[in-house]
Write a protein that holds these residues in place. Structure first.
Motif, mmCIF file in Angstrom:
data_model
loop_
_atom_site.group_PDB
_atom_site.id
_atom_site.type_symbol
_atom_site.label_atom_id
_atom_site.label_comp_id
_atom_site.label_asym_id
_atom_site.label_seq_id
_atom_site.Cartn_x
_atom_site.Cartn_y
_atom_site.Cartn_z
ATOM 1 N N UNK A 1 0.809 -1.224 0.000
ATOM 2 C CA UNK A 1 0.000 0.000 0.000
ATOM 3 C C UNK A 1 0.841 1.271 0.000
ATOM 4 N N UNK A 2 1.936 1.244 -0.742
ATOM 5 C CA UNK A 2 2.794 2.417 -0.896
ATOM 6 C C UNK A 2 2.794 2.835 -2.361
ATOM 7 N N UNK A 3 3.323 4.013 -2.632
ATOM 8 C CA UNK A 3 3.392 4.474 -4.010
ATOM 9 C C UNK A 3 4.155 3.496 -4.887
ATOM 10 N N UNK A 4 5.283 3.012 -4.386
ATOM 11 C CA UNK A 4 6.112 2.136 -5.211
ATOM 12 C C UNK A 4 5.449 0.781 -5.423
ATOM 13 N N UNK A 5 4.821 0.236 -4.386
ATOM 14 C CA UNK A 5 4.143 -1.054 -4.540
ATOM 15 C C UNK A 5 2.963 -0.941 -5.497
ATOM 16 N N UNK A 6 2.242 0.170 -5.428
ATOM 17 C CA UNK A 6 1.121 0.363 -6.349
ATOM 18 C C UNK A 6 1.617 0.544 -7.784
ATOM 19 N N UNK A 7 2.758 1.201 -7.947
ATOM 20 C CA UNK A 7 3.310 1.394 -9.291
ATOM 21 C C UNK A 7 3.651 0.056 -9.944
ATOM 22 N N UNK A 8 4.264 -0.839 -9.178
ATOM 23 C CA UNK A 8 4.668 -2.146 -9.714
ATOM 24 C C UNK A 8 3.520 -3.146 -9.731
ATOM 25 N N UNK A 9 2.540 -2.939 -8.863
ATOM 26 C CA UNK A 9 1.437 -3.882 -8.797
ATOM 27 C C UNK A 9 1.788 -5.183 -8.116
ATOM 28 N N UNK A 10 2.881 -5.190 -7.360
ATOM 29 C CA UNK A 10 3.282 -6.379 -6.606
ATOM 30 C C UNK A 10 4.243 -5.946 -5.498
ATOM 31 N N UNK A 11 4.591 -6.869 -4.623
ATOM 32 C CA UNK A 11 5.398 -6.523 -3.459
ATOM 33 C C UNK A 11 6.779 -7.155 -3.461
ATOM 34 N N UNK A 12 7.155 -7.787 -4.559
ATOM 35 C CA UNK A 12 8.507 -8.324 -4.711
ATOM 36 C C UNK A 12 8.954 -8.078 -6.142
ATOM 37 N N UNK A 13 10.110 -7.428 -6.301
ATOM 38 C CA UNK A 13 10.622 -7.091 -7.629
ATOM 39 C C UNK A 13 12.105 -7.442 -7.692
ATOM 40 N N UNK A 14 12.663 -7.457 -8.875
ATOM 41 C CA UNK A 14 14.112 -7.610 -9.038
ATOM 42 C C UNK A 14 14.607 -6.454 -9.883
ATOM 43 N N UNK A 15 15.622 -5.744 -9.364
ATOM 44 C CA UNK A 15 16.103 -4.544 -10.032
ATOM 45 C C UNK A 15 17.632 -4.510 -10.077
ATOM 46 N N UNK A 16 18.152 -3.679 -10.981
ATOM 47 C CA UNK A 16 19.588 -3.563 -11.169
ATOM 48 C C UNK A 16 20.184 -2.363 -10.455
ATOM 49 N N UNK A 17 21.465 -2.490 -10.122
ATOM 50 C CA UNK A 17 22.186 -1.457 -9.378
ATOM 51 C C UNK A 17 23.518 -1.130 -10.056
ATOM 52 N N UNK A 18 24.007 0.062 -9.711
ATOM 53 C CA UNK A 18 25.400 0.423 -9.998
ATOM 54 C C UNK A 18 25.843 1.373 -8.882
ATOM 55 N N UNK A 19 26.097 0.828 -7.708
ATOM 56 C CA UNK A 19 26.434 1.701 -6.581
ATOM 57 C C UNK A 19 27.283 0.959 -5.550
ATOM 58 N N UNK A 20 27.953 1.760 -4.740
ATOM 59 C CA UNK A 20 28.801 1.240 -3.671
ATOM 60 C C UNK A 20 28.413 1.795 -2.301
ATOM 61 N N UNK A 21 27.398 2.668 -2.251
ATOM 62 C CA UNK A 21 27.040 3.339 -1.000
ATOM 63 C C UNK A 21 25.536 3.246 -0.758
ATOM 64 N N UNK A 22 25.170 3.121 0.524
ATOM 65 C CA UNK A 22 23.763 3.069 0.891
ATOM 66 C C UNK A 22 23.563 3.680 2.267
ATOM 67 N N UNK A 23 22.358 3.553 2.813
ATOM 68 C CA UNK A 23 22.036 4.125 4.121
ATOM 69 C C UNK A 23 22.787 3.374 5.209
ATOM 70 N N UNK A 24 23.477 4.119 6.081
ATOM 71 C CA UNK A 24 24.246 3.496 7.154
ATOM 72 C C UNK A 24 23.318 2.866 8.182
ATOM 73 N N UNK A 25 23.790 1.821 8.820
ATOM 74 C CA UNK A 25 22.994 1.159 9.856
ATOM 75 C C UNK A 25 22.721 2.109 11.014
ATOM 76 N N UNK A 26 23.648 3.031 11.276
ATOM 77 C CA UNK A 26 23.471 3.986 12.378
ATOM 78 C C UNK A 26 22.306 4.927 12.114
ATOM 79 N N UNK A 27 22.047 5.230 10.847
ATOM 80 C CA UNK A 27 20.972 6.159 10.528
ATOM 81 C C UNK A 27 19.658 5.457 10.219
ATOM 82 N N UNK A 28 19.711 4.186 9.886
ATOM 83 C CA UNK A 28 18.508 3.477 9.466
ATOM 84 C C UNK A 28 17.391 3.589 10.501
#
Length: 230
Positions: free
Chosen positions: A144-171
């Motif tokens: 029931x989120x914008x992204x889930x409604x856009x895809x029409x499902x709750x599990x997707x597979x997507x591609x990345x090109x990154x080395x950085x993400x949200x730190x555990x301290x900030x999560x």
């Protein structure tokens, strides 16, 4: 005939960046599906000194390609979209900078930093435990989120090109405010966020626009343009 939407693509365009190659066809495909004409401009980060540079646009997409030449230009665009209820999409570097902007200007973490470019402060964006350069992975979406409604499902597979993400301290801090986590990988690492007080403010670490290079639709781009048209 419908009036064309004006879309700002904020980032430092480079023809060799795969995501930059994918964005125009992703927009064109989504526009065709929606039967909505769209005009888009690439805005280099040094060109954005204030929100006035974005006043004529119906929606803002902060695109991959960090470190940006002028990170403050990206932060200005994100804040302008957030404070003025303008549809916003952030991918990869756009996701990272959206999280930092929120940490600084909403949660009061004025020293929030990005480990790729900053040497001082609290690193809201930190190196991933496992690099995601040219890989794909499963992402579980909150229902029931914008992204889930856009895809029409709750599990997707997507591609990345990154080395950085949200730190555990900030999560954990993200659970205290209105920028909610709406996508996780199979290990529970944050991969997508939405601002629940905003009509459309979605950011993903993955690069869903790459679908266009395979001739596939990018559902989140369609949802982004639909929000802009409204």
């Amino acid at each position: 005939m419908k009036t064309p939407l004006r879309l700002a693509l904020v980032g430092d365009y480079h023809p060799d960046i795969v995501a930059h190659q994918a964005i125009p066809p992703a927009i064109d495909d989504a526009a065709a599906v929606l039967e909505q004409p769209v005009k888009y401009d690439w805005l280099a980060t040094p060109s954005i000194a204030s929100g006035e540079a974005l006043a004529e646009y119906d929606a803002i997409w902060v695109v991959p390609g960090s470190p940006y030449r002028h990170p403050e230009g990206a932060f200005t665009a994100i804040r302008y979209a957030r404070e003025n209820s303008i549809p916003f999409l952030g991918t990869c570097g756009g996701f990272q900078h959206a999280v930092i902007e929120y940490a600084r200007n909403v949660l009061g973490w004025q020293d929030a930093g990005h480990a790729e470019t900053d040497s001082e402060g609290r690193m809201v964006i930190a190196p991933l435990s496992c690099s995601l350069v040219e890989t794909s992975a499963v992402v579980e979406l909150r229902a029931n989120t914008l992204i889930a409604r856009a895809y029409g499902r709750e599990s997707i597979e997507e591609g990345y090109h990154c080395r950085y993400g949200v730190s555990s301290a900030f999560a954990a801090e993200l659970e205290q405010g209105d920028l909610r986590v709406t996508g996780w990988d199979e290990e529970g690492e944050i991969r997508a966020v939405e601002l629940v007080t905003h009509p459309f403010f979605v950011a993903t670490l993955f690069q869903h626009e790459r679908h266009a290079l395979d001739g596939r639709p990018a559902p989140l781009v369609q949802a982004f343009l639909r929000a802009a048209a409204q």
